[in-house]
Design a protein around this motif. Sequence first.
Motif, PDB file in Angstrom:
ATOM      1  N   CYS A  97      -5.735 -11.186  -5.680  1.00 10.27           N
ATOM      2  CA  CYS A  97      -5.542 -10.922  -4.251  1.00 10.27           C
ATOM      3  C   CYS A  97      -6.653 -11.586  -3.439  1.00 10.27           C
ATOM      4  O   CYS A  97      -7.392 -10.928  -2.735  1.00 10.27           O
ATOM      5  CB  CYS A  97      -5.555  -9.401  -4.062  1.00 10.27           C
ATOM      6  N   LEU A  98      -6.763 -12.905  -3.573  1.00  6.88           N
ATOM      7  CA  LEU A  98      -7.859 -13.616  -2.913  1.00  6.88           C
ATOM      8  C   LEU A  98      -7.623 -13.844  -1.427  1.00  6.88           C
ATOM      9  O   LEU A  98      -8.561 -14.068  -0.678  1.00  6.88           O
ATOM     10  CB  LEU A  98      -8.117 -14.945  -3.623  1.00  6.88           C
ATOM     11  N   SER A  99      -6.368 -13.790  -0.993  1.00  7.53           N
ATOM     12  CA  SER A  99      -6.058 -13.961   0.426  1.00  7.53           C
ATOM     13  C   SER A  99      -4.948 -12.987   0.796  1.00  7.53           C
ATOM     14  O   SER A  99      -4.347 -12.348  -0.056  1.00  7.53           O
ATOM     15  CB  SER A  99      -5.610 -15.401   0.710  1.00  7.53           C
ATOM     16  N   GLY A 100      -4.669 -12.888   2.086  1.00  8.81           N
ATOM     17  CA  GLY A 100      -3.624 -11.979   2.547  1.00  8.81           C
ATOM     18  C   GLY A 100      -2.265 -12.319   1.986  1.00  8.81           C
ATOM     19  O   GLY A 100      -1.497 -11.440   1.596  1.00  8.81           O
ATOM     20  N   SER A 101      -1.943 -13.616   1.904  1.00 13.41           N
ATOM     21  CA  SER A 101      -0.633 -14.001   1.366  1.00 13.41           C
ATOM     22  C   SER A 101      -0.551 -13.710  -0.132  1.00 13.41           C
ATOM     23  O   SER A 101       0.492 -13.316  -0.638  1.00 13.41           O
ATOM     24  CB  SER A 101      -0.364 -15.479   1.641  1.00 13.41           C
ATOM     25  N   ALA A 102      -1.646 -13.874  -0.854  1.00 12.38           N
ATOM     26  CA  ALA A 102      -1.653 -13.556  -2.285  1.00 12.38           C
ATOM     27  C   ALA A 102      -1.596 -12.051  -2.512  1.00 12.38           C
ATOM     28  O   ALA A 102      -1.161 -11.596  -3.565  1.00 12.38           O
ATOM     29  CB  ALA A 102      -2.897 -14.130  -2.948  1.00 12.38           C
ATOM     30  N   CYS A 103      -1.998 -11.292  -1.521  1.00 13.01           N
ATOM     31  CA  CYS A 103      -2.001  -9.828  -1.631  1.00 13.01           C
ATOM     32  C   CYS A 103      -0.634  -9.230  -1.324  1.00 13.01           C
ATOM     33  O   CYS A 103      -0.486  -8.008  -1.365  1.00 13.01           O
ATOM     34  CB  CYS A 103      -3.023  -9.231  -0.676  1.00 13.01           C
ATOM     35  N   SER A 104       0.345 -10.046  -1.015  1.00 14.69           N
ATOM     36  CA  SER A 104       1.665  -9.513  -0.680  1.00 14.69           C
ATOM     37  C   SER A 104       2.286  -8.761  -1.851  1.00 14.69           C
ATOM     38  O   SER A 104       3.118  -7.892  -1.655  1.00 14.69           O
ATOM     39  CB  SER A 104       2.589 -10.633  -0.198  1.00 14.69           C
ATOM     40  N   GLN A 105       1.861  -9.061  -3.081  1.00 15.35           N
ATOM     41  CA  GLN A 105       2.377  -8.332  -4.240  1.00 15.35           C
ATOM     42  C   GLN A 105       1.968  -6.860  -4.213  1.00 15.35           C
ATOM     43  O   GLN A 105       2.610  -6.022  -4.826  1.00 15.35           O
ATOM     44  CB  GLN A 105       1.887  -8.969  -5.535  1.00 15.35           C
ATOM     45  N   TYR A 106       0.898  -6.556  -3.470  1.00 15.69           N
ATOM     46  CA  TYR A 106       0.432  -5.179  -3.352  1.00 15.69           C
ATOM     47  C   TYR A 106       0.772  -4.568  -1.984  1.00 15.69           C
ATOM     48  O   TYR A 106       0.320  -3.473  -1.678  1.00 15.69           O
ATOM     49  CB  TYR A 106      -1.082  -5.096  -3.540  1.00 15.69           C
ATOM     50  N   SER A 107       1.534  -5.266  -1.174  1.00 14.10           N
ATOM     51  CA  SER A 107       1.761  -4.809   0.201  1.00 14.10           C
ATOM     52  C   SER A 107       2.431  -3.444   0.275  1.00 14.10           C
ATOM     53  O   SER A 107       2.176  -2.687   1.206  1.00 14.10           O
ATOM     54  CB  SER A 107       2.568  -5.848   0.984  1.00 14.10           C
ATOM     55  N   PHE A 108       3.272  -3.086  -0.698  1.00 14.12           N
ATOM     56  CA  PHE A 108       3.924  -1.781  -0.657  1.00 14.12           C
ATOM     57  C   PHE A 108       2.925  -0.643  -0.911  1.00 14.12           C
ATOM     58  O   PHE A 108       3.183   0.502  -0.578  1.00 14.12           O
ATOM     59  CB  PHE A 108       5.071  -1.713  -1.682  1.00 14.12           C
ATOM     60  N   LEU A 109       1.745  -0.959  -1.478  1.00  7.51           N
ATOM     61  CA  LEU A 109       0.713   0.056  -1.701  1.00  7.51           C
ATOM     62  C   LEU A 109      -0.002   0.438  -0.415  1.00  7.51           C
ATOM     63  O   LEU A 109      -0.565   1.527  -0.319  1.00  7.51           O
ATOM     64  CB  LEU A 109      -0.318  -0.435  -2.717  1.00  7.51           C
ATOM     65  N   VAL A 110       0.007  -0.463   0.544  1.00 10.06           N
ATOM     66  CA  VAL A 110      -0.713  -0.231   1.806  1.00 10.06           C
ATOM     67  C   VAL A 110       0.235  -0.424   2.991  1.00 10.06           C
ATOM     68  O   VAL A 110       0.052  -1.334   3.788  1.00 10.06           O
ATOM     69  CB  VAL A 110      -1.946  -1.154   1.917  1.00 10.06           C
ATOM     70  N   PRO A 111       1.248   0.434   3.116  1.00  9.40           N
ATOM     71  CA  PRO A 111       2.241   0.223   4.171  1.00  9.40           C
ATOM     72  C   PRO A 111       1.682   0.373   5.581  1.00  9.40           C
ATOM     73  O   PRO A 111       2.230  -0.174   6.525  1.00  9.40           O
ATOM     74  CB  PRO A 111       3.293   1.301   3.878  1.00  9.40           C
ATOM     75  N   ASN A 112       0.563   1.077   5.740  1.00  8.69           N
ATOM     76  CA  ASN A 112       0.005   1.308   7.070  1.00  8.69           C
ATOM     77  C   ASN A 112      -0.999   0.243   7.498  1.00  8.69           C
ATOM     78  O   ASN A 112      -1.557   0.329   8.579  1.00  8.69           O
ATOM     79  CB  ASN A 112      -0.655   2.686   7.124  1.00  8.69           C
ATOM     80  N   SER A 113      -1.251  -0.728   6.638  1.00 10.46           N
ATOM     81  CA  SER A 113      -2.166  -1.805   7.022  1.00 10.46           C
ATOM     82  C   SER A 113      -1.648  -3.121   6.468  1.00 10.46           C
ATOM     83  O   SER A 113      -0.723  -3.165   5.674  1.00 10.46           O
ATOM     84  CB  SER A 113      -3.588  -1.519   6.520  1.00 10.46           C
TER      85      SER A 113
END
Length: 193
Positions: A97-113
């Motif tokens: 998760c080095l950038s915001g786009s790479a972190c999209s795989q975890y996006s469901f973990l942080v729905p409020n941010s």
Amino acid sequence: MNRYKQKVDKERKNFWRREQGFTLVEVMAGIVILSVVAMMAMTFFSSSLSYSKINENKTVMVNLARNALVYAEKQDFAAWKQYFVTSNKSEVTGMACLSGSACSQYSFLVPNSSPEVLARVLNPSVNGVKYTVTIRYQKMSSSSAAALPASVANIKNDTNYLLPIVVSVQGPEHQNGMSGTSVEGYITNETIR
């Protein structure tokens, strides 16, 4: 009294005439001794500075781990439970998760941010030094559960309310064989927060 004074003055003059100073050998021995003492003092101060730097870095890593723990604790419990327990995944790492786009795989973990915030939490930079944060699910093994009292083991195994996690932080010196630091905590269900 006058004689006594003359005698003292004469002895004083003779003393200064007899004084020849230090020999070259004595001066060299003094310099060598002073150099050895100075080298020992420099070694002490150098190791003290190194130890202080290690402790400073450890303090930064503990604070970053606590920050990530608080961030994870404030997220949606059901999403984290689904990721760790139902999907049987063991960690959320900053390496993936080095950038915001790479972190999209975890996006469901942080729905409020946004994923960019998660990327900054998992890959913080303090004073130009980059760190990597990993959040691991601590699944209780049967041997460790057997060592605990039954009431405590039941609470720790109850994933309806608590998800035990370990937040680990690694600094740049991890490549040099130096270890990071870890903080343990729980992601709690919203009903008991």
